[in-house]
Design a protein around this motif. Structure first.
Motif, PDB file in Angstrom:
ATOM      1  N   PRO A 403      19.181  23.112 -34.118  1.00  0.00           N
ATOM      2  CA  PRO A 403      18.807  21.886 -34.679  1.00  0.00           C
ATOM      3  C   PRO A 403      20.252  20.454 -35.342  1.00  0.00           C
ATOM      4  O   PRO A 403      21.163  20.859 -35.541  1.00  0.00           O
ATOM      5  CB  PRO A 403      17.912  21.383 -35.834  1.00  0.00           C
ATOM      6  N   MET A 404      19.812  19.185 -34.058  1.00  0.00           N
ATOM      7  CA  MET A 404      20.656  18.062 -34.795  1.00  0.00           C
ATOM      8  C   MET A 404      22.225  18.094 -34.741  1.00  0.00           C
ATOM      9  O   MET A 404      23.275  17.715 -34.932  1.00  0.00           O
ATOM     10  CB  MET A 404      20.326  17.981 -36.453  1.00  0.00           C
ATOM     11  N   VAL A 405      22.982  19.221 -33.928  1.00  0.00           N
ATOM     12  CA  VAL A 405      23.860  19.283 -33.380  1.00  0.00           C
ATOM     13  C   VAL A 405      24.518  17.889 -33.005  1.00  0.00           C
ATOM     14  O   VAL A 405      23.973  17.303 -31.696  1.00  0.00           O
ATOM     15  CB  VAL A 405      24.339  19.808 -32.283  1.00  0.00           C
ATOM     16  N   ALA A 406      25.942  17.213 -32.855  1.00  0.00           N
ATOM     17  CA  ALA A 406      25.771  16.269 -32.701  1.00  0.00           C
ATOM     18  C   ALA A 406      27.474  16.479 -32.357  1.00  0.00           C
ATOM     19  O   ALA A 406      28.317  14.862 -32.274  1.00  0.00           O
ATOM     20  CB  ALA A 406      25.511  14.838 -33.721  1.00  0.00           C
ATOM     21  N   HIS A 407      28.037  17.210 -33.266  1.00  0.00           N
ATOM     22  CA  HIS A 407      29.804  17.448 -32.862  1.00  0.00           C
ATOM     23  C   HIS A 407      30.320  19.026 -32.692  1.00  0.00           C
ATOM     24  O   HIS A 407      29.741  19.481 -32.954  1.00  0.00           O
ATOM     25  CB  HIS A 407      29.562  16.659 -34.609  1.00  0.00           C
ATOM     26  N   LEU A 408      31.364  18.695 -32.122  1.00  0.00           N
ATOM     27  CA  LEU A 408      32.084  19.521 -31.826  1.00  0.00           C
ATOM     28  C   LEU A 408      32.737  20.761 -32.777  1.00  0.00           C
ATOM     29  O   LEU A 408      32.160  21.522 -32.662  1.00  0.00           O
ATOM     30  CB  LEU A 408      33.466  19.316 -30.597  1.00  0.00           C
ATOM     31  N   SER A 409      32.767  20.163 -34.576  1.00  0.00           N
ATOM     32  CA  SER A 409      33.009  20.358 -35.287  1.00  0.00           C
ATOM     33  C   SER A 409      32.359  21.559 -35.925  1.00  0.00           C
ATOM     34  O   SER A 409      32.105  23.117 -36.338  1.00  0.00           O
ATOM     35  CB  SER A 409      33.503  19.972 -36.859  1.00  0.00           C
ATOM     36  N   PRO A 444      21.197  11.120 -29.356  1.00  0.00           N
ATOM     37  CA  PRO A 444      21.762  10.499 -28.396  1.00  0.00           C
ATOM     38  C   PRO A 444      23.205  11.193 -28.190  1.00  0.00           C
ATOM     39  O   PRO A 444      23.476  11.062 -27.072  1.00  0.00           O
ATOM     40  CB  PRO A 444      21.856   8.540 -28.616  1.00  0.00           C
ATOM     41  N   ALA A 445      24.276  11.054 -29.064  1.00  0.00           N
ATOM     42  CA  ALA A 445      25.072  11.018 -29.009  1.00  0.00           C
ATOM     43  C   ALA A 445      25.324  12.218 -27.984  1.00  0.00           C
ATOM     44  O   ALA A 445      26.041  13.061 -27.542  1.00  0.00           O
ATOM     45  CB  ALA A 445      26.331  11.170 -29.986  1.00  0.00           C
ATOM     46  N   ALA A 446      24.266  13.325 -29.205  1.00  0.00           N
ATOM     47  CA  ALA A 446      24.340  14.970 -28.218  1.00  0.00           C
ATOM     48  C   ALA A 446      24.162  14.991 -26.266  1.00  0.00           C
ATOM     49  O   ALA A 446      24.619  15.258 -25.655  1.00  0.00           O
ATOM     50  CB  ALA A 446      23.674  16.085 -28.985  1.00  0.00           C
ATOM     51  N   ALA A 447      23.255  13.786 -26.386  1.00  0.00           N
ATOM     52  CA  ALA A 447      22.887  13.773 -24.764  1.00  0.00           C
ATOM     53  C   ALA A 447      23.975  13.195 -24.124  1.00  0.00           C
ATOM     54  O   ALA A 447      24.306  14.002 -22.687  1.00  0.00           O
ATOM     55  CB  ALA A 447      21.158  12.757 -25.235  1.00  0.00           C
ATOM     56  N   LEU A 448      24.547  12.531 -24.620  1.00  0.00           N
ATOM     57  CA  LEU A 448      25.689  11.599 -23.739  1.00  0.00           C
ATOM     58  C   LEU A 448      26.543  12.660 -23.785  1.00  0.00           C
ATOM     59  O   LEU A 448      27.791  12.833 -22.571  1.00  0.00           O
ATOM     60  CB  LEU A 448      25.750  10.954 -24.082  1.00  0.00           C
ATOM     61  N   ALA A 449      27.030  13.449 -24.419  1.00  0.00           N
ATOM     62  CA  ALA A 449      28.061  14.466 -24.519  1.00  0.00           C
ATOM     63  C   ALA A 449      27.552  15.910 -24.365  1.00  0.00           C
ATOM     64  O   ALA A 449      28.470  16.706 -24.701  1.00  0.00           O
ATOM     65  CB  ALA A 449      28.901  14.132 -26.268  1.00  0.00           C
ATOM     66  N   VAL A 450      26.258  16.063 -23.622  1.00  0.00           N
ATOM     67  CA  VAL A 450      25.744  17.179 -22.988  1.00  0.00           C
ATOM     68  C   VAL A 450      27.016  18.275 -22.278  1.00  0.00           C
ATOM     69  O   VAL A 450      26.570  19.081 -22.779  1.00  0.00           O
ATOM     70  CB  VAL A 450      24.349  16.852 -22.572  1.00  0.00           C
ATOM     71  N   ARG A 451      27.725  17.780 -22.408  1.00  0.00           N
ATOM     72  CA  ARG A 451      28.702  18.691 -21.453  1.00  0.00           C
ATOM     73  C   ARG A 451      29.639  19.653 -21.427  1.00  0.00           C
ATOM     74  O   ARG A 451      30.121  20.248 -21.734  1.00  0.00           O
ATOM     75  CB  ARG A 451      29.042  18.006 -19.552  1.00  0.00           C
ATOM     76  N   LEU A 493      14.292   7.909 -20.703  1.00  0.00           N
ATOM     77  CA  LEU A 493      14.445   8.860 -19.076  1.00  0.00           C
ATOM     78  C   LEU A 493      15.594   8.577 -19.020  1.00  0.00           C
ATOM     79  O   LEU A 493      15.802  10.672 -18.656  1.00  0.00           O
ATOM     80  CB  LEU A 493      13.219   8.246 -18.696  1.00  0.00           C
ATOM     81  N   ARG A 494      16.609   8.409 -19.117  1.00  0.00           N
ATOM     82  CA  ARG A 494      17.940   8.658 -18.320  1.00  0.00           C
ATOM     83  C   ARG A 494      18.097   9.957 -19.715  1.00  0.00           C
ATOM     84  O   ARG A 494      19.236  10.703 -18.949  1.00  0.00           O
ATOM     85  CB  ARG A 494      18.705   7.621 -18.533  1.00  0.00           C
ATOM     86  N   LEU A 495      18.177   9.175 -20.416  1.00  0.00           N
ATOM     87  CA  LEU A 495      18.861  10.470 -21.731  1.00  0.00           C
ATOM     88  C   LEU A 495      18.257  11.668 -20.726  1.00  0.00           C
ATOM     89  O   LEU A 495      19.147  12.854 -21.586  1.00  0.00           O
ATOM     90  CB  LEU A 495      18.698  10.623 -22.694  1.00  0.00           C
ATOM     91  N   VAL A 496      17.592  11.808 -20.655  1.00  0.00           N
ATOM     92  CA  VAL A 496      16.430  13.205 -20.235  1.00  0.00           C
ATOM     93  C   VAL A 496      16.880  13.308 -19.096  1.00  0.00           C
ATOM     94  O   VAL A 496      17.058  15.155 -18.614  1.00  0.00           O
ATOM     95  CB  VAL A 496      14.870  12.543 -20.805  1.00  0.00           C
ATOM     96  N   ALA A 497      16.912  13.152 -18.006  1.00  0.00           N
ATOM     97  CA  ALA A 497      17.948  13.321 -16.767  1.00  0.00           C
ATOM     98  C   ALA A 497      18.517  13.652 -16.956  1.00  0.00           C
ATOM     99  O   ALA A 497      18.854  14.301 -16.527  1.00  0.00           O
ATOM    100  CB  ALA A 497      17.440  11.975 -15.788  1.00  0.00           C
ATOM    101  N   ASP A 498      19.525  12.759 -17.994  1.00  0.00           N
ATOM    102  CA  ASP A 498      21.244  13.406 -17.513  1.00  0.00           C
ATOM    103  C   ASP A 498      21.404  14.706 -18.228  1.00  0.00           C
ATOM    104  O   ASP A 498      22.003  15.947 -17.898  1.00  0.00           O
ATOM    105  CB  ASP A 498      22.205  12.754 -18.264  1.00  0.00           C
ATOM    106  N   THR A 499      20.582  15.055 -19.596  1.00  0.00           N
ATOM    107  CA  THR A 499      20.530  16.535 -19.997  1.00  0.00           C
ATOM    108  C   THR A 499      20.256  17.526 -19.123  1.00  0.00           C
ATOM    109  O   THR A 499      21.108  18.298 -19.064  1.00  0.00           O
ATOM    110  CB  THR A 499      19.962  16.513 -21.226  1.00  0.00           C
ATOM    111  N   ILE A 500      19.080  17.288 -18.361  1.00  0.00           N
ATOM    112  CA  ILE A 500      18.149  18.449 -17.000  1.00  0.00           C
ATOM    113  C   ILE A 500      19.330  18.091 -16.249  1.00  0.00           C
ATOM    114  O   ILE A 500      19.829  19.333 -15.620  1.00  0.00           O
ATOM    115  CB  ILE A 500      17.272  17.728 -16.760  1.00  0.00           C
ATOM    116  N   ALA A 501      20.481  17.598 -16.083  1.00  0.00           N
ATOM    117  CA  ALA A 501      20.889  17.203 -14.279  1.00  0.00           C
ATOM    118  C   ALA A 501      22.720  18.229 -14.828  1.00  0.00           C
ATOM    119  O   ALA A 501      22.852  19.461 -13.966  1.00  0.00           O
ATOM    120  CB  ALA A 501      21.082  15.834 -14.365  1.00  0.00           C
ATOM    121  N   ALA A 502      22.926  17.766 -16.053  1.00  0.00           N
ATOM    122  CA  ALA A 502      24.016  18.276 -16.286  1.00  0.00           C
ATOM    123  C   ALA A 502      23.820  19.997 -16.447  1.00  0.00           C
ATOM    124  O   ALA A 502      24.552  21.493 -16.537  1.00  0.00           O
ATOM    125  CB  ALA A 502      25.032  17.573 -18.099  1.00  0.00           C
TER     126      ALA A 502
END
Length: 575
Positions: A403-409, A444-451, A493-502
């Motif tokens: 849960p709540m992952v946000a950083h690569l570290s 939100p940071a995890a959704a934006l960096a989902v790839r 919705l855009r965060l959700v849609a982008d995560t599903i697409a990625a």
């Protein structure tokens, strides 16, 4: 005169019946000091009261022992929570302190310690855990009634004069023991002054499929004994003394609801496949190992979210050991009979009352040391949980959800800790199984960096409850801003849609385990965005499956993209 009251809709359906009023459950408490020589007698009174309540709950549990349907299993699980709270060291030691050091009488000591512990629950960010305060209050009230010899307020509630008419219960609050009256079909629905969607009262109502509205302030004072009452569990409305026209309208809605439930029951064993042949995975969210029964009873094909917090709460700072956790996880895995179980690592933190000598003094605990941050800060605790999960994986298909992952570290540390847990089990010669590792996308940071995260995880699970809260800076349990909590906000919705697409691009599974997954008004939209895995409360599975069976994803794709691109997405979902 007709009176309309509003509250929170927690369980769908319509109930029409005569009101049965349960007296306010709070027991009057005498406050007085005792002499030093009376201390032992007061402590003995407390022990007798606790033993009496334990015996009463055990009798209730035995009465449920032969029930196998989901709702009854949930009631048994909630009674287990009350037993755990009765044994809570923080509660027991605190009460003993008030009696021995301050010379408070037993009743006063109980309520004094209740206030101390209740403040810790009030500081919690997670709404589900925050509402566990109600369980603590119910346990203390049972102890107070045992000290006084008073009956349960529901059991003592006077019955209306008319016989054979449906009954609805109006109360300040209800405990799991009180809910047993619904198991026996005494009441057709209920209304409470307090409570929320994540309260145990609401959870059991949904499991029993009983129409209910909670959080109707002063309902128990405004409704009179034997009033005719309509409960609209979908709209969150309570109508007192309805007109003949209203009665006829809601009578029709009630009959339609019964027909709809019969239709839903017939699709339990039907595979969740859309009209154009897309197979959809409908999973269950559970909180206790016993919740696997209701999951299977509605045709869930696995557990998409097993919250492990119940093992860590109400223990006075004593964390569960590896064997205790292993047994709980093993029971859940075996309870699903080979279907996959996704176990989320503990999602609590410094804002939760896990450590008796540690308090979170941060102004905003939601942004503090919680979830995976707390686990990584307590490596011994985290390794214990990981070892227990790995051992349970020897009994069936297990996924681990972080849960709540946000950083690569954090990602690197999680994989390192898993490797270390396996090494420790190898050295001990313990048997363990393989697990897939996934990340919750709720920041939100995890959704934006989902790839980035997709390169390191086997699957994703979108936790929409927290994602919406963090994206919109809205506390959904804060009444002053809760109306702004909006799953259809364009940004959400855009965060959700982008995560599903990625996830689709990466060829990795993605699911939604928040409330959006169980909202039938959003099913078609999520299918159009490409979602093929939904995880929700078991009672929501059949209504969502019905939507899946009626959907053609080929026709939904372009429409879903238009909804996401719209300035006002909600307008596109109006039928």
């Amino acid at each position: 005169m007709t009176l309309t009251l509003h509250g929170q809709a927690v369980s769908r359906g319509v109930a029409i019946g005569r009101a049965v009023l349960a007296a306010a459950s709070r027991v009057d408490v005498a406050h007085y000091f005792i002499a030093p020589q009376q201390v032992d007698d007061e402590l003995a009174r407390l022990r007798r009261a606790r033993d009496c309540v334990v015996e009463e709950i055990e009798r209730l549990r035995q009465g449920l022992a032969h029930d196998t349907v989901g709702a009854h299993a949930e009631l048994a699980a909630l009674l287990e929570v009350h037993l755990m709270l009765l044994q809570d060291e923080q509660l027991q030691d605190g009460v003993k302190h008030w009696v021995t050091e301050r010379r408070y009488n037993a009743e006063w000591a109980l309520t004094a310690q209740l206030e101390v512990v209740a403040r810790q629950f009030d500081d919690m960010e997670d709404p589900y855990l925050r509402e566990r305060r109600a369980d603590l209050e119910q346990v203390v009230e049972r102890l107070l009634r045992a000290l006084r010899g008073a009956p349960s307020p529901v059991a003592a509630a006077p019955a209306p004069q008319g016989r054979g008419e449906p009954l609805v219960l109006v109360a300040h609050d209800l405990s799991p023991a009180d809910m047993l009256h619904f198991k026996h079909g005494v009441f057709a629905g209920f209304v409470t002054d307090v409570g929320g969607r994540t309260s145990h009262t609401a959870i059991v109502a949904r499991s029993l499929e009983i129409p209910a509205v909670v959080g109707v302030r002063n309902a128990s004072q405004l409704v009179r004994q034997d009033d005719l009452v309509i409960i609209d569990g979908e709209a969150g409305v309570v109508i007192v003394d309805p007109s003949p026209m209203m009665l006829a309208e809601y009578g029709y809605k009630q009959r339609q609801g019964e027909i709809e439930r019969e239709k839903l029951a017939r699709i339990k064993n039907t595979p969740a496949v859309t009209l154009d042949g897309q197979r959809v995975e409908l999973l269950a969210n559970i909180e206790l190992p016993e919740d696997t029964l209701p999951a299977l009873s509605v045709g869930a094909v696995g557990v998409g979210l097993f919250r492990t917090e119940f093992l860590f709460m109400g223990r006075g700072g004593q964390l569960p050991d590896e064997d205790e956790q292993y047994e709980a996880y093993r029971r859940a895995v075996e309870g699903m009979h080979g279907l996959p179980v996704t176990i989320r690592t503990v999602d609590v933190g410094a804002d939760k009352p896990l450590e008796a000598h540690r308090r979170d003094d941060h102004l905003n605990p939601a942004l503090g040391l919680r979830a995976i941050r707390w686990s990584l800060a307590e490596p011994a605790m985290f390794l214990t949980q990981l070892r227990a999960i790995l051992r349970a994986a020897a009994h069936g298909k297990v996924n681990v959800l972080i849960p709540m992952v946000a950083h690569l570290s954090e990602v690197r540390q999680v994989h390192a800790m898993l490797a270390k847990a396996r090494e420790q089990l190898d050295r001990r010669g313990e048997v363990y199984g393989p697990v897939r590792v996934g990340a919750m996308i709720e920041v939100p940071a995890a959704a934006l960096a989902v790839r980035l995260f997709l390169r390191h995880f086997d699957f994703l699970s979108i936790g929409t409850n927290d994602l919406i809260q963090y994206a919109l800076a809205i506390d959904r349990v804060d009444e002053s801003v809760a109306h702004l909590y909006d799953p259809l906000h364009p940004a959400v919705l855009r965060l959700v849609a982008d995560t599903i697409a990625a996830a689709q691009e990466a060829g990795k599974p993605v699911s939604i385990c928040g409330e959006m997954a169980g909202d039938v008004t959003l099913t078609r939209l999520l299918l159009g965005l490409g979602l093929r895995s939904f995880s929700m409360h078991p009672t929501q599975i059949l209504p969502v499956k019905q939507q899946v069976l009626r959907s053609d994803t080929r026709k939904l794709r372009a429409w879903a993209q238009q909804v996401v691109a719209s300035d006002e997405p909600a307008q596109w979902l109006v039928d």
